[in-house]
Design an enzyme around this catalytic site. Sequence first.
Site: not given
Ligand code: AMP
Length: 127
Positions: A34-35, A97, A105-106, A110, A112
């Site tokens: 879960r996010d 993304n 962001e990460v 991944h 969503h």
């Molecule tokens: P993106 O902008 O597509 O890279 O999305 C990264 C997602 O990772 C965001 O929706 C964050 O809320 C989520 N996220 C960041 N850290 C964590 C974590 N430790 N566990 C679960 N989700 C996370």
Amino acid sequence: MAYEYDEQNIFARILRGEIPNNTVLETEHTLAFRDTTPQAPDHVLVIPKGPYVNFDHFSDAASPEEIVDFIRAVGEVCRLLGVKPGEGGEGYRIISNSGKNGVQEVPHLHVHIVGGRWLGRILTKTP
Ligand code: AMP
């Protein structure tokens, strides 16, 4: 240009068990959890266990076994969430993304899976 994978990104740390996650499904090659900042009642991230930066990197470099496992896991998570339209669910959206324009962001692939409410149209012109 080859992708460089950052071993310290937060999803790599989740995969190493260094930080906790709320697991929905784990398979041989895939983890779904879960996010932490859900954008809808259902918001699950599905990641491959291998070191892939984004979807096109995965498409280029992952094995057929990893790709099948990942895609099947996405469908299984939809089933677990009860959002599959063909099984009485109300539907969902899958987003992945990538890079600067995709506002990633990460830097670990991944997708969503978002559902549980009406999501509106896929994109707006903002900002
Ligand atoms: P993106 O902008 O597509 O890279 O999305 C990264 C997602 O990772 C965001 O929706 C964050 O809320 C989520 N996220 C960041 N850290 C964590 C974590 N430790 N566990 C679960 N989700 C996370």
